[in-house]
Design an enzyme around this catalytic site. Structure first.
Site, PDB file in Angstrom:
ATOM      1  N   GLU A  43      -0.424  -9.401  -1.446  1.00  0.00           N
ATOM      2  CA  GLU A  43      -1.857  -9.683  -1.289  1.00  0.00           C
ATOM      3  C   GLU A  43      -2.581  -9.600  -2.625  1.00  0.00           C
ATOM      4  OE1 GLU A  43      -2.196  -6.758   1.909  1.00  0.00           O
ATOM      5  OE2 GLU A  43      -3.160  -8.324   3.092  1.00  0.00           O
ATOM      6  N   GLU A  88       3.949  -5.740   7.041  1.00  0.00           N
ATOM      7  CA  GLU A  88       3.106  -4.758   7.712  1.00  0.00           C
ATOM      8  C   GLU A  88       3.403  -4.651   9.211  1.00  0.00           C
ATOM      9  OE1 GLU A  88       2.170  -6.944   5.500  1.00  0.00           O
ATOM     10  OE2 GLU A  88       0.631  -6.146   4.169  1.00  0.00           O
ATOM     11  N   GLY A 102       0.532  -5.219   0.520  1.00  0.00           N
ATOM     12  CA  GLY A 102      -0.592  -5.231  -0.418  1.00  0.00           C
ATOM     13  C   GLY A 102      -0.188  -5.749  -1.788  1.00  0.00           C
ATOM     14  N   ALA A 128       0.874  -1.182   0.000  1.00  0.00           N
ATOM     15  CA  ALA A 128       0.000   0.000   0.000  1.00  0.00           C
ATOM     16  C   ALA A 128       0.906   1.225   0.000  1.00  0.00           C
ATOM     17  CB  ALA A 128      -0.860  -0.021   1.253  1.00  0.00           C
TER      18      ALA A 128
HETATM   19  N1  T1G Z   1       4.688   3.437   0.100  1.00  0.00           N
HETATM   20  C1  T1G Z   1       5.189   4.631  -0.274  1.00  0.00           C
HETATM   21  N2  T1G Z   1       6.494   4.849  -0.564  1.00  0.00           N
HETATM   22  C2  T1G Z   1       7.333   3.799  -0.440  1.00  0.00           C
HETATM   23  C3  T1G Z   1       6.881   2.520  -0.048  1.00  0.00           C
HETATM   24  C4  T1G Z   1       5.492   2.357   0.225  1.00  0.00           C
HETATM   25  N3  T1G Z   1       4.979   1.201   0.566  1.00  0.00           N
HETATM   26  N4  T1G Z   1       7.962   1.709  -0.027  1.00  0.00           N
HETATM   27  C5  T1G Z   1       9.015   2.438  -0.393  1.00  0.00           C
HETATM   28  N5  T1G Z   1       8.652   3.688  -0.642  1.00  0.00           N
HETATM   29  C6  T1G Z   1       9.517   4.776  -1.090  1.00  0.00           C
HETATM   30  C7  T1G Z   1      10.570   5.148  -0.066  1.00  0.00           C
HETATM   31  O1  T1G Z   1      10.033   6.060   0.873  1.00  0.00           O
HETATM   32  C8  T1G Z   1      11.626   5.762  -0.955  1.00  0.00           C
HETATM   33  O2  T1G Z   1      11.135   7.043  -1.311  1.00  0.00           O
HETATM   34  C9  T1G Z   1      11.560   4.917  -2.227  1.00  0.00           C
HETATM   35  O3  T1G Z   1      10.260   4.301  -2.211  1.00  0.00           O
HETATM   36  C10 T1G Z   1      12.616   3.821  -2.271  1.00  0.00           C
HETATM   37  O4  T1G Z   1      12.483   3.084  -1.063  1.00  0.00           O
HETATM   38  C11 T1G Z   1      -2.827  -3.226   2.787  1.00  0.00           C
HETATM   39  C12 T1G Z   1      -1.418  -1.958   4.683  1.00  0.00           C
HETATM   40  C13 T1G Z   1      10.339  -1.783  -1.256  1.00  0.00           C
HETATM   41  C14 T1G Z   1      12.142  -3.077  -0.050  1.00  0.00           C
HETATM   42  O5  T1G Z   1       6.195  -2.091   4.164  1.00  0.00           O
HETATM   43  O6  T1G Z   1      10.521  -2.211   2.421  1.00  0.00           O
HETATM   44  O7  T1G Z   1       0.812  -2.883   2.175  1.00  0.00           O
HETATM   45  O8  T1G Z   1      13.065   8.366  -0.384  1.00  0.00           O
HETATM   46  O9  T1G Z   1      14.755   3.689  -0.186  1.00  0.00           O
HETATM   47  O10 T1G Z   1      16.044   0.241  -0.127  1.00  0.00           O
HETATM   48  O11 T1G Z   1      -1.831  -5.035   3.870  1.00  0.00           O
HETATM   49  O12 T1G Z   1      11.176   0.505   0.343  1.00  0.00           O
HETATM   50  O13 T1G Z   1      12.990   7.754  -2.807  1.00  0.00           O
HETATM   51  O14 T1G Z   1      11.352   9.437  -1.891  1.00  0.00           O
HETATM   52  O15 T1G Z   1      13.374   1.823   0.877  1.00  0.00           O
HETATM   53  O16 T1G Z   1      15.387  -0.395  -2.526  1.00  0.00           O
HETATM   54  C15 T1G Z   1       3.763  -2.736   3.119  1.00  0.00           C
HETATM   55  C16 T1G Z   1       8.095  -0.809   2.486  1.00  0.00           C
HETATM   56  C17 T1G Z   1       3.040  -1.427   3.188  1.00  0.00           C
HETATM   57  C18 T1G Z   1       7.334  -2.048   2.059  1.00  0.00           C
HETATM   58  C19 T1G Z   1      12.684  -1.024  -1.388  1.00  0.00           C
HETATM   59  N6  T1G Z   1       4.976  -2.563   2.339  1.00  0.00           N
HETATM   60  N7  T1G Z   1       9.188  -0.544   1.586  1.00  0.00           N
HETATM   61  O17 T1G Z   1      13.833  -0.779  -0.607  1.00  0.00           O
HETATM   62  O18 T1G Z   1      14.371   1.548  -1.456  1.00  0.00           O
HETATM   63  S1  T1G Z   1       1.598  -1.550   4.204  1.00  0.00           S
HETATM   64  C20 T1G Z   1       6.118  -2.228   2.957  1.00  0.00           C
HETATM   65  C21 T1G Z   1      10.348  -1.270   1.668  1.00  0.00           C
HETATM   66  C22 T1G Z   1       0.553  -2.548   3.309  1.00  0.00           C
HETATM   67  C23 T1G Z   1      -1.521  -3.860   3.131  1.00  0.00           C
HETATM   68  C24 T1G Z   1      -0.664  -3.030   4.024  1.00  0.00           C
HETATM   69  C25 T1G Z   1      11.451  -0.816   0.762  1.00  0.00           C
HETATM   70  C26 T1G Z   1      11.635  -1.691  -0.482  1.00  0.00           C
HETATM   71  P1  T1G Z   1      12.204   8.231  -1.624  1.00  0.00           P
HETATM   72  P2  T1G Z   1      13.801   2.552  -0.345  1.00  0.00           P
HETATM   73  P3  T1G Z   1      15.014   0.115  -1.194  1.00  0.00           P
END
Ligand code: T1G
Length: 697
Positions: free
Chosen positions: A105, A125, A102, A63
């Site tokens: 999912e 999450e 997501g 998400a």
């Molecule tokens: N939403 C928005 N921005 C995100 C993002 C996300 N989920 N993930 C990463 N970014 C942005 C981050 O802020 C950075 O921005 C850029 O992408 C590169 O990220 C319904 C509720 C994917 C493994 O928890 O683990 O889904 O600084 O520097 O080291 O059940 O990002 O460039 O402006 O980390 O290569 C669940 C979180 C969400 C994944 C990549 N998903 N992200 O790592 O790059 S909750 C997560 C990561 C959800 C559902 C629920 C990592 C990455 P900027 P980065 P990276």
């Protein structure tokens, strides 16, 4: 048509492509686009099967976290996934990069999943204080069974494509890098073989097998220790258990209820703040992202002690050769031996292979002469906290090292400008403060001197990323950001004990807040003689530093864990701090000598004095520009001192407490306790008068 999600047909395959950099997060535009593209695919009579694929670096990574806390715009993710699952044409999800949250999912709502062997999948999450809220807790167990689903969802750890194949999360894994070609081939096979629309929600064998299993209570018991103080991991177990107790649709309702409980928990705010703060700190204010970065392909380290050895391992771990210089062969041999022991220890736990041990050790060499530093790109000094010694070393480095070599000190408190003054190249001198144990703690506090060049600042920040540290660039003052605040907390903790609290009472207040260790247990770990030497240095520099009962412990050679006795005592081979009546007696005698009549001190007073003195100092650090943003301070404390990420860091926590409450308490302590540390920071007063928070800066 949405420009972030497109539909086109290739042969008999309808291709739905998501292109929403940087990680194809499921923002509103993507969710709407997915619905529209599916609609097209359903109505495309020539499309026999559909393929969901993403452009860019990764499949959908979850998400869009930036949307959290804002009003949710339809379509919600759950309904998007339901529409994909109820498609009358089979849908294949083609996974590359990281299919997370997501994203996974959504893939589980498709009917088949194919992944590149380099891909990873996960439901992280829980690391944001949440739980998979779009069916992950109901669909994943239907593929993997209860135990593996619980492991993945309560840890948030990623799983490799091969492991995902073994677990039944994906149906095929292909080598190579062209995810679209791999996806098209698999979708074509599905179409040619007339494979059915296979909905994960309809799978029952794993559910039947684990119905009524003990595994849920076993997991809850295990979490009591591992997830102390946390909220969402326990809700994850409840949600997964619903997949085994309720029909799918009711299980989805239960998941939604639990998800909303997590969304409402203060932990979600803290963890999401920490997630973005960890990424924001690498964007240094005033430093253009085009600033040239020097190559660092070889590193020299002075000192093979605990810090020098740990620092060396960080570079060897990423393939950068390291030369360690010591004054004596025996010290060098001892240091190299400890490094090998650390690696062997990791290998015995299966964290690295024996081959990696040898590869890394081969990258670490030793020498007794600075000549070994002639060609290195970066030297990090890691010797005693003694300014005279450091200046002598930097004078020698200045003579030996090549032009452009970066000269860094691992000092934890001393003046970078004074160290730089021992060289003719102050623009190449910088602080690189690692946290003990240096091969474990993620924080690297990079300290800019007044003459440190932008190129050197950019380079040490790039080095932090390269060696998998979280780098924070801070200004030069006594103790920089972390230790400057820690010293205030330490002084307050000691004063509280002088006045009547016990060390264990102070430590419990801090561990109850979520710190991994209390003040005094941490002193025992680092060695009480460290603080003793710093106090002696300050007394020698003419500062008026009050006598301390801890100095008496040092004089009795009770230095902490390393002597199995310090503030606490320790059984042979154990790190568990045990309160020691002899120390209570020593403290009582010290109070008598100092004419102090001990009083009962509440936990609340301990919390306020230990935490608010840090917040007040943090505000002064911001005023002075030693830290650029309050999130820099938060990251320093989370990654350098284990401040609980679910509280977002000290400054984020202060915003939640309320700056007006903190300011009035600080003023009260200033009136009753006195001392510079309680003089209210001008910034704190300003923010309160303007009704603003640290987070607004
Ligand atoms: N939403 C928005 N921005 C995100 C993002 C996300 N989920 N993930 C990463 N970014 C942005 C981050 O802020 C950075 O921005 C850029 O992408 C590169 O990220 C319904 C509720 C994917 C493994 O928890 O683990 O889904 O600084 O520097 O080291 O059940 O990002 O460039 O402006 O980390 O290569 C669940 C979180 C969400 C994944 C990549 N998903 N992200 O790592 O790059 S909750 C997560 C990561 C959800 C559902 C629920 C990592 C990455 P900027 P980065 P990276």
């Amino acid at each position: 048509m949405s420009e972030v999600v497109t539909y086109n047909r290739e042969g008999a395959i309808g291709v739905i492509t998501v292109n929403y950099p940087p990680v194809n997060a499921l923002g509103h535009a993507v969710r709407s686009g997915l619905v529209a593209a599916l609609e097209q695919g359903q109505h495309d009579a020539d499309a026999k099967a559909l393929l969901l694929v993403c452009e860019g670096r990764t499949f959908i990574a979850g998400a869009d976290i930036r949307e959290f806390g804002k009003p949710m715009q339809e379509p919600g993710l759950t309904s998007v996934i339901d529409q994909y699952e109820n498609s009358d044409k089979p849908i294949v999800a083609a996974i590359h990069g990281t299919a997370l949250g997501g994203g996974l999912e959504t893939a589980l709502g498709c009917h088949y999943r194919v992944a590149l062997s380099s891909a990873k999948v996960g439901l992280p999450e829980v690391k944001l204080g949440l739980l998979p809220g779009a069916g992950g807790t109901q669909r994943l167990p239907r593929l993997t069974g209860a135990r593996k689903a619980l492991e993945m969802i309560t840890s948030g750890e990623f799983v490799s494509a091969r492991d995902a194949l073994a677990l039944g999360i994906v149906d095929a894994v292909e080598d190579g890098s062209d995810i679209k070609a791999v996806g098209l081939a698999y979708a074509q096979k599905v179409a040619d073989e007339g494979k059915p629309v296979r909905r994960v929600r309809d799978l029952t064998d794993k559910v039947e097998a684990d119905k009524g299993s003990e595994v849920f209570d076993q997991f809850r018991a295990g979490l009591e220790k591992k997830a102390r103080g946390l909220f969402s991991p326990f809700k994850c177990v409840d949600a997964v258990q619903a997949a085994f107790n309720l029909p799918f649709d009711e299980g989805m309702k239960r998941e939604r209820e639990l998800f909303m409980e997590c969304m409402d928990s203060p932990h979600r705010g803290g963890l999401i703040h920490s997630f973005f703060a960890e990424r924001e700190v690498s964007k240094v204010k005033g430093l253009s992202k085009d600033t040239p970065v020097r190559d660092v392909n070889s590193v020299g380290i002075i000192g093979a002690g605990t810090m020098g050895g740990g620092i060396a391992m960080n570079f060897a771990n990423v393939g950068i050769p390291v030369t360690i210089v010591e004054v004596k062969q025996e010290a060098l041999d001892k240091g190299l031996g400890i490094i090998r022991k650390n690696y062997e220890n990791s290998a015995s736990k299966g964290r690295i292979t024996q081959q990696q041990v040898e590869e890394r050790m081969a990258l670490i060499s030793g020498s007794l002469t600075y000549d070994a530093f002639r060609d290195v790109d970066l030297v990090i000094e890691a010797v005693f906290e003694n300014m005279a010694i450091k200046k002598e070393i930097f004078g020698k480095l200045d003579e030996v090292c090549k032009p452009g070599a970066i000269l860094a000190s691992n000092t934890s408190t001393l003046d970078i400008d004074e160290i730089a003054s021992a060289t003719k190249r102050p623009e190449d001198v910088v602080g690189m403060h690692f946290f003990s144990p240096a091969n474990v703690m993620k924080l690297l506090e990079n300290v800019r001197g007044s003459k440190t060049s932008d190129e050197v600042k950019a380079t040490v920040m790039a080095v932090a990323k390269k060696i998998k540290k979280v780098g924070v660039l801070v200004g030069n003052c006594h103790g920089f950001v972390g230790n400057r605040m820690l010293h205030k907390r330490g002084a307050e903790a000691m004063a509280l004990v002088n006045e009547g609290a016990s060390p264990q009472q102070v430590d419990k207040v801090l561990t109850d807040l979520g710190y991994p260790m209390g003040q005094f247990a941490m002193s025992d770990l680092a060695g009480i003689d460290v603080g003793y030497r710093i106090r002696e240095e300050r007394r020698n520099a003419g500062e008026d530093v009050a006598p301390s009962w801890m100095d008496k412990l040092v004089e009795m050679n009770r230095l902490g864990q390393k002597t199995q006795a310090g503030v606490y005592k320790y059984e042979e081979g154990s790190r568990k701090p045990i309160p020691d009546p002899d120390v209570d007696q020593l403290i009582a005698e010290f109070r008598k000598e100092q004419g102090i009549t001990p009083r009962e001190i509440s936990d609340q007073e301990i919390l306020e004095r230990c935490m608010y003195v840090m917040i007040n100092e943090g505000a002064k650090i911001l005023e002075e520009g030693i830290a650029d943003r309050s999130l820099d301070i938060d990251v320093v404390w989370i990654y350098g001192y284990g401040f609980p990420a679910y509280r977002g860091g000290p400054m984020f926590w202060a915003d939640q407490v309320g700056l007006d409450t903190i300011l009035s308490t600080v003023k009260n302590f200033h009136d009753t306790l006195g001392g510079q540390q309680w003089k209210p920071a001008a910034l704190l007063e300003k923010l309160v008068s303007e009704g603003r928070k640290f987070g607004d800066l």
